[in-house]
Scaffold this motif. Structure first.
Motif, mmCIF file in Angstrom:
data_model
loop_
_atom_site.group_PDB
_atom_site.id
_atom_site.type_symbol
_atom_site.label_atom_id
_atom_site.label_comp_id
_atom_site.label_asym_id
_atom_site.label_seq_id
_atom_site.Cartn_x
_atom_site.Cartn_y
_atom_site.Cartn_z
ATOM 1 N N PRO A 48 38.390 -22.175 -26.285
ATOM 2 C CA PRO A 48 38.506 -21.068 -25.323
ATOM 3 C C PRO A 48 38.678 -19.704 -25.983
ATOM 4 O O PRO A 48 38.439 -18.670 -25.349
ATOM 5 C CB PRO A 48 39.745 -21.436 -24.489
ATOM 6 N N ALA A 49 39.050 -19.698 -27.253
ATOM 7 C CA ALA A 49 39.212 -18.414 -27.955
ATOM 8 C C ALA A 49 37.888 -17.650 -28.037
ATOM 9 O O ALA A 49 37.874 -16.424 -28.218
ATOM 10 C CB ALA A 49 39.758 -18.643 -29.359
ATOM 11 N N TRP A 50 36.751 -18.378 -27.883
ATOM 12 C CA TRP A 50 35.461 -17.687 -27.975
ATOM 13 C C TRP A 50 35.243 -16.680 -26.851
ATOM 14 O O TRP A 50 34.572 -15.672 -27.045
ATOM 15 C CB TRP A 50 34.303 -18.696 -28.037
ATOM 16 N N LEU A 51 35.811 -16.944 -25.685
ATOM 17 C CA LEU A 51 35.674 -15.957 -24.604
ATOM 18 C C LEU A 51 36.385 -14.664 -25.015
ATOM 19 O O LEU A 51 35.843 -13.562 -24.846
ATOM 20 C CB LEU A 51 36.267 -16.501 -23.295
ATOM 21 N N GLU A 52 37.565 -14.814 -25.574
ATOM 22 C CA GLU A 52 38.326 -13.634 -26.011
ATOM 23 C C GLU A 52 37.630 -12.945 -27.185
ATOM 24 O O GLU A 52 37.599 -11.717 -27.272
ATOM 25 C CB GLU A 52 39.761 -14.038 -26.404
ATOM 26 N N LEU A 53 37.055 -13.750 -28.084
ATOM 27 C CA LEU A 53 36.350 -13.175 -29.239
ATOM 28 C C LEU A 53 35.148 -12.352 -28.786
ATOM 29 O O LEU A 53 34.952 -11.210 -29.220
ATOM 30 C CB LEU A 53 35.875 -14.292 -30.179
ATOM 31 N N LEU A 54 34.353 -12.945 -27.890
ATOM 32 C CA LEU A 54 33.114 -12.277 -27.475
ATOM 33 C C LEU A 54 33.378 -11.152 -26.469
ATOM 34 O O LEU A 54 32.481 -10.381 -26.140
ATOM 35 C CB LEU A 54 32.107 -13.298 -26.931
ATOM 36 N N ALA A 55 34.619 -11.069 -26.012
ATOM 37 C CA ALA A 55 35.030 -9.933 -25.172
ATOM 38 C C ALA A 55 35.507 -8.781 -26.058
ATOM 39 O O ALA A 55 35.651 -7.647 -25.596
ATOM 40 C CB ALA A 55 36.155 -10.359 -24.241
ATOM 41 N N GLY A 56 35.784 -9.099 -27.315
ATOM 42 C CA GLY A 56 36.361 -8.087 -28.211
ATOM 43 C C GLY A 56 37.878 -8.049 -28.121
ATOM 44 O O GLY A 56 38.503 -7.075 -28.535
ATOM 45 N N ASN A 57 38.474 -9.132 -27.593
ATOM 46 C CA ASN A 57 39.926 -9.127 -27.386
ATOM 47 C C ASN A 57 40.705 -9.818 -28.497
ATOM 48 O O ASN A 57 41.925 -9.725 -28.549
ATOM 49 C CB ASN A 57 40.268 -9.796 -26.048
ATOM 50 N N THR A 58 39.990 -10.544 -29.346
ATOM 51 C CA THR A 58 40.649 -11.165 -30.501
ATOM 52 C C THR A 58 39.631 -11.184 -31.627
ATOM 53 O O THR A 58 38.428 -10.978 -31.395
ATOM 54 C CB THR A 58 41.096 -12.606 -30.178
ATOM 55 N N LEU A 59 40.115 -11.440 -32.855
ATOM 56 C CA LEU A 59 39.169 -11.498 -33.981
ATOM 57 C C LEU A 59 39.139 -12.883 -34.595
ATOM 58 O O LEU A 59 38.514 -13.093 -35.629
ATOM 59 C CB LEU A 59 39.537 -10.460 -35.035
ATOM 60 N N SER A 60 39.860 -13.839 -33.953
ATOM 61 C CA SER A 60 39.827 -15.174 -34.559
ATOM 62 C C SER A 60 39.686 -16.267 -33.519
ATOM 63 O O SER A 60 40.083 -16.122 -32.354
ATOM 64 C CB SER A 60 41.073 -15.386 -35.418
ATOM 65 N N THR A 61 39.072 -17.359 -33.989
ATOM 66 C CA THR A 61 38.985 -18.582 -33.197
ATOM 67 C C THR A 61 39.623 -19.664 -34.069
ATOM 68 O O THR A 61 40.135 -19.360 -35.152
ATOM 69 C CB THR A 61 37.519 -18.950 -32.922
ATOM 70 N N SER A 62 39.574 -20.917 -33.606
ATOM 71 C CA SER A 62 40.204 -21.947 -34.432
ATOM 72 C C SER A 62 39.486 -22.092 -35.778
ATOM 73 O O SER A 62 40.085 -22.489 -36.762
ATOM 74 C CB SER A 62 40.215 -23.279 -33.677
ATOM 75 N N LYS A 63 38.200 -21.741 -35.809
ATOM 76 C CA LYS A 63 37.449 -21.929 -37.067
ATOM 77 C C LYS A 63 37.096 -20.640 -37.791
ATOM 78 O O LYS A 63 36.742 -20.674 -38.961
ATOM 79 C CB LYS A 63 36.131 -22.657 -36.750
ATOM 80 N N HIS A 64 37.108 -19.520 -37.086
ATOM 81 C CA HIS A 64 36.629 -18.282 -37.707
ATOM 82 C C HIS A 64 37.680 -17.181 -37.640
ATOM 83 O O HIS A 64 38.455 -17.119 -36.698
ATOM 84 C CB HIS A 64 35.362 -17.774 -36.994
ATOM 85 N N ASN A 65 37.625 -16.334 -38.655
ATOM 86 C CA ASN A 65 38.482 -15.157 -38.627
ATOM 87 C C ASN A 65 37.672 -13.967 -39.125
ATOM 88 O O ASN A 65 37.186 -13.979 -40.255
ATOM 89 C CB ASN A 65 39.711 -15.393 -39.513
ATOM 90 N N PHE A 66 37.472 -13.006 -38.240
ATOM 91 C CA PHE A 66 36.651 -11.849 -38.612
ATOM 92 C C PHE A 66 37.586 -10.671 -38.901
ATOM 93 O O PHE A 66 37.893 -9.882 -38.015
ATOM 94 C CB PHE A 66 35.674 -11.512 -37.491
ATOM 95 N N ALA A 67 38.017 -10.607 -40.153
ATOM 96 C CA ALA A 67 39.064 -9.641 -40.488
ATOM 97 C C ALA A 67 38.520 -8.228 -40.676
ATOM 98 O O ALA A 67 39.270 -7.268 -40.580
ATOM 99 C CB ALA A 67 39.785 -10.099 -41.752
#
Ligand code: AMP
Ligand code: MG
Length: 488
Positions: A48-67
């Motif tokens: 579910p973190a992908w919804l937040e990632l693709l919204a621009g609300n977070t920079l990490s998912t369980s597998k990725h971290n876009f620092a």
């Protein structure tokens, strides 16, 4: 980027600005495959973190971290005029997954936003999503769209709308404008790094050439010449062929006020702000050529590393002069295929041009015409060809059908085989403006079913889909000229 280029003169660390109440508007499982994303049974990311990632609300998912998300600088020519520095004013590059750059469009202001708000509205994001994925399915090189995430955030355009973020994927988002920027600012170190990076990651065949930069320039010209020929063959108008919207990989990019032709008008203008028709359908090839001339000026300092100015210019000019031939070869080959021709004959060009003139004069629907043309039988009397009913000048089109039949007979064309091959290149389903508009209007009422239905249909543009016949027919008269706002 795979822009391993770094430095304040290239890009800026830029965090997306969060949006309230993000929700899925659209998601492309086909694009998700490119980055090997795990999806659940409903075709959405399992995490579910992908919804937040693709919204621009977070920079990490369980597998990725876009620092280190970045916005890059570029310059460009807009409507034929040097516009100076532009840059990613509303696009933020999160990073690279499986060789694909993941970019969020509409994720908030960047240092390059100038007067803009860094946002994109739901309407334009859905158009970009649908067209990216439709072009991919048509076989036209394009950046991809992974998703559209909507929000309640108000965004002011001509009227008050709501924000959305479109996630795009491409092996690289490098544009002609990146070259123009470093050449204009005489930043030869970066210019060279940019060219070296493109060669290393995307044009490795240039590396062993005796003139790697000249060869790179040539290959970029070839890809864009082929691209514009493909646009012409599917009746696509980009709408804003400014040099900052032209990909260094020969991908269709930056979908704005684009349009597919319904009725064929050779001088069709899809962008309502394009009063002079600079980017009209029939001008696209020459405008792409013009953009390659802009790119040549970006390459000049690179060639001057090994040649004097005159020699450098002459070599670049030599390649530029080949552009019309590069274009024409692909265009001719594509239109021969559209007519179901297997062999090449000099006289084909006039056969194709006479047809285009006739369908222009009678304003025949471009896509339906070519699709239906495959049904013609060689032993069919001309008066039984129903397609002729669409033409004002019957005598002229009858002559054309006669010549076409003779040409087919000359290569012993077989009806069934020709129909099959023609249906692989003449789409039945394209993203007609009125279809996109219906899907958008429903989405604005939080009904996303039409976006998804349209996407499914357009993902198989060459297949007969009898249940969706209504999506293949030309627009009803009152929807022929759906006005598409250019603001996005
Ligand atoms: P376009 O015409 O969409 O290719 O955009 C031209 C330039 O304007 C690019 O540098 C974009 O990043 C920038 N731009 C377009 N819309 C916005 C916006 N709403 N906010 C910030 N920059 C924008
Ligand atoms: Mg742009």
């Amino acid at each position: 980027m795979s822009f391993t280029l770094s430095g304040d003169d290239v890009c800026q660390l830029t965090y997306p600005s969060p949006i309230p109440d993000p929700y899925w508007v659209a998601f492309s499982p086909s694009a998700a495959k490119l980055i090997q994303l795990d999806l659940d049974a409903s075709g959405l990311p399992s995490d579910p973190a992908w919804l937040e990632l693709l919204a621009g609300n977070t920079l990490s998912t369980s597998k990725h971290n876009f620092a280190n998300p970045i916005a890059t600088v570029y310059s460009g020519h807009q409507f034929g005029v040097w516009a100076g520095q532009l840059g990613d004013g509303r696009a933020i590059l999160l990073g690279n997954i499986q060789g694909q750059e993941l970019q969020l469009k509409g994720a908030g202001k960047t240092i390059y936003s100038r007067m803009g708000d860094g946002r994109a509205v739901l309407r334009s994001s859905i158009r970009e999503y649908l067209c990216s994925e439709a072009m991919y399915a048509l076989g036209v090189p394009t950046t991809r769209a992974l998703s559209v995430v909507g929000s309640s955030l108000p965004v002011l355009r001509e009227s008050l709308e709501t924000a959305a973020v479109c996630a795009r994927l491409a092996p690289s988002f490098i544009r002609i404008g990146h070259f123009e920027h470093f050449a204009f600012t005489q930043n030869i170190v970066r210019l060279k790094e940019l060219a070296d990076l493109l060669i290393q990651d995307h044009y490795p065949e240039c590396e062993s050439d005796s003139e790697p930069y000249l060869e790179l320039f040539k290959q970029i010209c070839i890809r864009n010449a082929k691209l514009v020929a493909q646009w012409q063959a599917v009746g696509f108008c980009h709408g804003v062929l400014n040099s900052d919207n032209i990909s260094a990989l020969g991908l269709t990019m930056d979908y704005g006020p684009f349009g597919f032709l319904d009725q064929f008008e050779i001088d069709h203008i899809c962008n309502h702000s394009d009063h002079g028709g600079r980017y009209a359908y029939h001008r696209q090839p020459q405008i792409m050529h013009w953009n390659m001339a802009c790119l040549a000026s970006g390459f000049l300092p690179l060639l001057e590393l090994t040649h004097d100015e005159e020699e450098a210019q002459s070599r670049l000019r030599g390649v530029l002069e080949e552009f019309p031939v590069m274009y024409a070869q692909t265009w001719q080959s594509l239109f021969r295929q559209k007519l179901g021709l297997l062999t090449a004959d000099e006289a084909d060009i006039s056969l194709i041009e006479r047809l285009l003139q006739a369908i222009h004069d009678s304003k025949v629907d471009f896509t339906s015409f070519f699709r239906t043309l495959s049904q013609i039988k060689l032993d069919q009397p001309i008066h039984q060809i129903t397609l002729r009913d669409h033409f004002i000048d019957r005598e002229l089109i009858d002559q054309w059908f006669t010549d076409y039949a003779l040409r087919l007979q000359s290569e012993s064309s077989v009806d069934s085989a020709r129909m099959k091959s023609m249906n692989l290149v003449n789409p039945k389903y394209i993203l007609r403006n009125h279809l996109a508009q219906t899907a958008i209007e429903k989405a604005q009422q939080h009904d996303f079913s039409e976006v998804s239905r349209l996407m499914n249909i357009l993902s198989r543009p060459y297949d007969e889909q009898p249940e969706f016949e209504a999506y293949a027919v030309p627009p009803p008269e009152d929807l022929e000229r759906v006005e598409v706002s250019c603001s996005s």
